[in-house]
Design an enzyme around this catalytic site. Structure first.
Site, PDB file in Angstrom:
ATOM      1  NE  ARG A 198       5.258   3.974  -4.263  1.00 48.19           N
ATOM      2  CZ  ARG A 198       4.359   4.874  -4.249  1.00 48.19           C
ATOM      3  NH1 ARG A 198       3.131   4.530  -4.677  1.00 48.19           N
ATOM      4  NH2 ARG A 198       4.200   6.261  -3.816  1.00 48.19           N
TER       5      ARG A 198
ATOM      6  CD  GLU B  74      -6.919  -7.415  -4.343  1.00 49.05           C
ATOM      7  OE1 GLU B  74      -6.899  -6.049  -4.339  1.00 49.05           O
ATOM      8  OE2 GLU B  74      -7.938  -7.932  -4.074  1.00 49.05           O
TER       9      GLU B  74
ATOM     10  CG  PHE C 208      -4.832  -6.083  -1.131  1.00 48.57           C
ATOM     11  CD1 PHE C 208      -5.379  -6.044   0.086  1.00 48.57           C
ATOM     12  CD2 PHE C 208      -4.558  -4.525  -1.808  1.00 48.57           C
ATOM     13  CE1 PHE C 208      -6.012  -4.898   0.505  1.00 48.57           C
ATOM     14  CE2 PHE C 208      -4.996  -3.594  -0.962  1.00 48.57           C
ATOM     15  CZ  PHE C 208      -5.794  -3.547   0.055  1.00 48.57           C
TER      16      PHE C 208
ATOM     17  CG  HIS D  96       2.030   0.613  -1.114  1.00 48.47           C
ATOM     18  ND1 HIS D  96       2.604   0.418  -2.602  1.00 48.47           N
ATOM     19  CD2 HIS D  96       1.580   1.623  -1.175  1.00 48.47           C
ATOM     20  CE1 HIS D  96       2.016   1.392  -3.161  1.00 48.47           C
ATOM     21  NE2 HIS D  96       1.588   2.118  -2.291  1.00 48.47           N
TER      22      HIS D  96
ATOM     23  CG  ASP E 205      -2.359   3.907   2.845  1.00 48.77           C
ATOM     24  OD1 ASP E 205      -2.561   5.195   2.805  1.00 48.77           O
ATOM     25  OD2 ASP E 205      -1.784   3.207   1.851  1.00 48.77           O
TER      26      ASP E 205
ATOM     27  NE  ARG F  61       2.592   5.778   0.447  1.00 53.37           N
ATOM     28  CZ  ARG F  61       1.441   6.361   1.211  1.00 53.37           C
ATOM     29  NH1 ARG F  61       0.990   5.462   2.261  1.00 53.37           N
ATOM     30  NH2 ARG F  61       0.682   7.200   0.622  1.00 53.37           N
TER      31      ARG F  61
END
Length: 313
Positions: A10, A58, A83, A109, A117, A167
């Site tokens: 990322r 999104e 998303f 991610h 998460d 990530r």
């Protein structure tokens, strides 16, 4: 031994966008209130007039990206994979895929390495979803070098591209003068004769680690990095399996619909052979440290080694 450099892809995405932004005035970056996490904030800081924060919307972002692409500019729409591919699937399909617009989707991610998460954000289905969209190119880079090259290649090609980033900081394995990135072309990282390991993304480093351990036990494993899931490099896979006779696929993604399924489709048509798929086996992820999750689900070097050894034996 010197410590291996590790960089999250990322971060590579954000840095590559900024670099391309200096070269191309038609590049526009969109984000959905996640510029700090997706690292598009690097681009925003340097080119605020070409960065659009669409807020936590999104689906709307994909529609805006489609409109921008229709004007001749090159938009990179950025969000978490859950998303970008999940929540906005209909808009990606109908507003970007169907008219075959020149939109690049930067999905960060991805996979269980999102860690703490938890399952709601650990997208292990995105490659499967994007594979179903006609004309969609899917790239899942293995490290910093490959991720930067992938972003540039995506910009240079015409048509929709799904770019998958992580990530977790991962080892830089392609930092050599001979490395060449080409969309749709796999990379032979290690030659072998007993089994082929076809890996993508984060699992490429683990596959190389596993090959070293297998070699110590007299098992010669060929390792292929498939950074482009679609279009798939069928030639490199078929040529390898004709030599080794069996294939193991390794991916930080569901074994349903991802790299493993793409390889099986290829082999069924061109060179039937035994296949063992390593990935998430029809389960959701869970909250926990990324390294521990990769270990638990057998996606690290040790897990790949054990699975391949059992398959070969």
């Amino acid at each position: 031994m010197p410590e291996v450099k590790k960089i999250a892809t990322r971060d590579s995405y954000g840095n590559a966008l900024a670099e391309l932004g200096r070269e191309h005035d038609d590049l526009v970056v969109l984000d959905a209130d996640l510029a700090a996490a997706t690292k598009t904030g690097v681009f925003k800081k340097e080119f605020p007039e070409r960065h659009i924060d669409c807020g936590i919307a999104e689906c709307n972002m994909m529609g805006i990206a489609a409109g921008i692409a229709a004007t001749g500019k090159v938009p990179f729409a950025s969000s978490f994979a859950m998303f970008a591919a999940g929540r906005a699937f209909e808009q990606v399909r109908n507003s970007i895929g169907y008219p075959h617009l020149n939109v690049k989707i930067g999905a960060t991610h991805a996979g269980i390495s999102v860690g703490e998460d938890g399952a709601s954000h650990q997208c292990n289905e995105d490659i499967a979803l994007m594979r179903t969209i006609p004309g969609m190119t899917i790239i899942n880079p293995a490290d910093d070098v490959e991720a930067k090259a992938a972003v540039r290649a995506a910009y240079e090609m015409n048509g929709p591209v799904y770019l998958r980033f992580g990530r977790l900081a991962v080892p830089v394995i392609n930092d050599n003068p001979d490395y060449k990135f080409e969309i749709g072309k796999g990379v032979l990282l290690r030659e072998g004769k007993d089994v082929t390991i076809v890996a993508t993304g984060l699992c490429v480093g683990g596959a190389l680690e596993a090959a070293e351990k297998l070699a110590a036990e007299g098992i010669s494993a060929e390792v292929i990095n498939i950074h482009t899931i679609k279009p798939l490099d069928t030639e490199i896979i078929v040529n390898s399996v004709k030599k080794t006779g069996k294939i193991v696929t390794a991916e930080e993604h569901s074994v349903i619909g991802g790299l493993g399924s793409a390889v099986c489709d290829c082999l069924c048509e061109h060179a039937p052979a035994p296949v063992c798929k390593i990935g998430m086996y029809d389960v959701f992820g869970e909250s926990g440290p990324a390294a521990k999750l990769l270990e638990k689900y057998g996606l690290d070097g040790q897990g790949i080694y054990e699975k391949v050894k059992g398959f070969v034996k």
